[in-house]
Write a protein that holds these residues in place. Sequence first.
Motif, short mmCIF file in Angstrom:
data_model
loop_
_atom_site.label_atom_id
_atom_site.label_comp_id
_atom_site.label_asym_id
_atom_site.label_seq_id
_atom_site.Cartn_x
_atom_site.Cartn_y
_atom_site.Cartn_z
N MET A 278 0.83 -1.11 -0.01
CA MET A 278 0.03 -0.14 0.06
C MET A 278 0.90 1.26 0.11
O MET A 278 1.89 1.53 0.58
CB MET A 278 -0.75 0.13 1.16
N VAL A 279 0.73 2.10 -0.89
CA VAL A 279 1.19 3.52 -0.79
C VAL A 279 0.42 4.61 -0.29
O VAL A 279 -0.88 4.80 -0.83
CB VAL A 279 1.59 3.62 -2.26
N VAL A 280 0.73 5.29 0.72
CA VAL A 280 -0.24 6.42 1.23
C VAL A 280 0.46 7.85 1.45
O VAL A 280 1.82 7.76 1.33
CB VAL A 280 -0.71 5.80 2.86
N GLY A 281 -0.26 8.70 1.53
CA GLY A 281 0.31 10.17 1.82
C GLY A 281 -0.76 11.17 1.19
O GLY A 281 -1.67 10.67 0.63
N VAL A 282 -0.57 12.38 1.73
CA VAL A 282 -1.50 13.50 1.28
C VAL A 282 -1.38 13.87 -0.26
O VAL A 282 -0.20 13.22 -0.86
CB VAL A 282 -1.31 14.75 2.07
N ASN A 283 -2.34 14.36 -0.84
CA ASN A 283 -2.26 14.80 -2.33
C ASN A 283 -1.23 15.75 -2.33
O ASN A 283 -1.13 16.67 -1.49
CB ASN A 283 -3.44 15.30 -2.66
N GLY A 284 -0.43 15.81 -3.44
CA GLY A 284 0.51 16.65 -3.92
C GLY A 284 1.86 16.37 -3.53
O GLY A 284 2.92 17.27 -3.89
N GLY B 177 9.40 20.09 5.42
CA GLY B 177 9.63 20.18 6.49
C GLY B 177 9.06 19.84 7.60
O GLY B 177 8.37 18.65 7.63
N GLN B 178 8.68 20.73 8.72
CA GLN B 178 7.92 20.49 9.77
C GLN B 178 6.70 19.78 9.34
O GLN B 178 5.86 19.03 10.05
CB GLN B 178 7.91 21.58 10.92
N ASN B 179 5.86 20.22 8.38
CA ASN B 179 4.47 20.17 8.13
C ASN B 179 4.82 18.47 7.61
O ASN B 179 3.74 17.87 7.86
CB ASN B 179 3.94 21.05 6.95
N GLY B 180 5.58 18.24 6.94
CA GLY B 180 5.83 16.96 6.51
C GLY B 180 5.83 15.73 7.73
O GLY B 180 5.38 14.66 7.89
N LEU B 181 6.72 16.17 8.84
CA LEU B 181 6.65 15.46 9.98
C LEU B 181 5.54 15.50 10.70
O LEU B 181 5.16 14.28 11.21
CB LEU B 181 7.75 16.16 11.14
N ALA C 175 3.56 12.70 8.90
CA ALA C 175 4.15 11.38 9.14
C ALA C 175 3.50 10.75 10.49
O ALA C 175 3.15 9.66 10.41
CB ALA C 175 5.62 11.51 9.07
N ARG C 176 3.26 11.62 11.44
CA ARG C 176 2.90 11.32 12.53
C ARG C 176 1.45 10.80 12.56
O ARG C 176 1.11 9.80 13.24
CB ARG C 176 3.00 12.54 13.71
N VAL C 177 0.38 11.49 11.77
CA VAL C 177 -0.81 11.18 11.82
C VAL C 177 -1.00 9.86 11.06
O VAL C 177 -1.75 8.79 11.53
CB VAL C 177 -1.35 12.36 10.84
N VAL D 9 17.02 12.33 8.71
CA VAL D 9 17.08 11.89 10.06
C VAL D 9 16.21 12.25 10.89
O VAL D 9 15.44 11.28 11.74
CB VAL D 9 18.43 12.81 10.40
N ALA D 10 15.41 13.45 10.67
CA ALA D 10 14.18 14.10 11.44
C ALA D 10 13.18 13.04 11.16
O ALA D 10 12.38 12.71 12.26
CB ALA D 10 13.78 15.39 10.99
N ILE D 11 12.87 12.35 10.15
CA ILE D 11 11.52 11.60 9.77
C ILE D 11 11.83 10.22 10.42
O ILE D 11 11.00 9.43 11.01
CB ILE D 11 11.75 11.41 8.36
#
Length: 404
Positions: free
Chosen positions: A208-214, A334-338, A341-343, A368-370
Amino acid sequence: MNDILPIILAILAALVVIGGLIPVLLKTRRNITKYPGTRDANDPVEPVRGAGGTLVEESPSVSPERRAPGGVDLEGLETAEVPDDAAGLETIAVETPLPVAGRLTRLRERLVRSNNIFGKGLLALLSSDKIDEDVWDEVEETLLLADLGTESTMQLVDALRERVKVLGTRTPEQVKALLREELIKLVDPTMDRSLRTERHADKPSVMMVVGVNGVGKTTTVGKLARVLVAEDKDVLLGAADTFRAAAAEQLATWGQRVGVPTVKSDVDGADPASVAYEAVKAGIDQEVDVVMIDTAGRLQNKVGLMDELGKVKRVIEKLAEVDEVLLVLDATTGQNGLNQARVFSEVVNITGIVLTKLDGTAKGGIVVAIQKTLGVPVKLIGLGEGADDLAPFDAESFVDALLN
């Protein structure tokens, strides 16, 4: 005059005959010059429909020697040039993806060009004759701007402080070596970054491949299909993103380019779980190696996200185990991507990260952050818009590219 008249009549008759043959000759020439593997718009097409109104689309078959699901030959094919007189033909030429090794080399070179500000900045600071608090502040700022994250930045700065103090006099080579060692520790080469794409005894591997649009999710599925085809695997795609306009057609086009079939709904707004189910069922029936499911990303809140992805995963697991859940993230967010990822990690069991759009940015620290946020490895990186600009992630190669 009487002698000339029969000659004139004979010439006129010959001209009439020749005039009638010209259209036939031209039509014959067009049929001969039409490039191999194409079909005219009026040629009959027999799509394969699964239960629930799903449609399996596949590329035109070209050779009986080695066929992937749908009868598509994957070997020795290159992108064909369409002649002028083949305009209007409904076809997508099957391409030969780059070998994985060649793709890795090209991506490393691109990463060197796009991220050298990060590496060179750190090397310049740590090679200073005198490293005082102001220099350490600049090192810290450079790392934070590279999206390394606060915790990882402090960890790296503390390690560097200690090692620089022990070294005393430092050559540029020594500085580069210690920085390389510490960065590799942070990126963590011990993480298992392999993709679980080995076919089970009687069922395909399911991804399965997941993630928000864009973030380039559907494109990533298509590019990953190319990677797997280059590794000689039989692949089937499932277009379970039924909410975004043209998402299914986009995925089917990617599939046609490398000769793999796509299962998609012929009804707008169809149930994504049903499409995913049909894709896995088709993969089992056709004995493919890997089934890849593209999921919807237009989800307005956490509850909707949980309900939709959870349902898709549960329905798939009625037929086969889900071996991989890859989360696609945009490296530039950046932080938005993190936060994304948490959600997602709370909704489904993420097994790996695909980091896209890492080209043109000095923010390589996001890797590293992710990983620290999710506790799962970055498995693939995308460094451009090209069809083959996706490759497996390698910790040491990544760090070397940052520092060169």
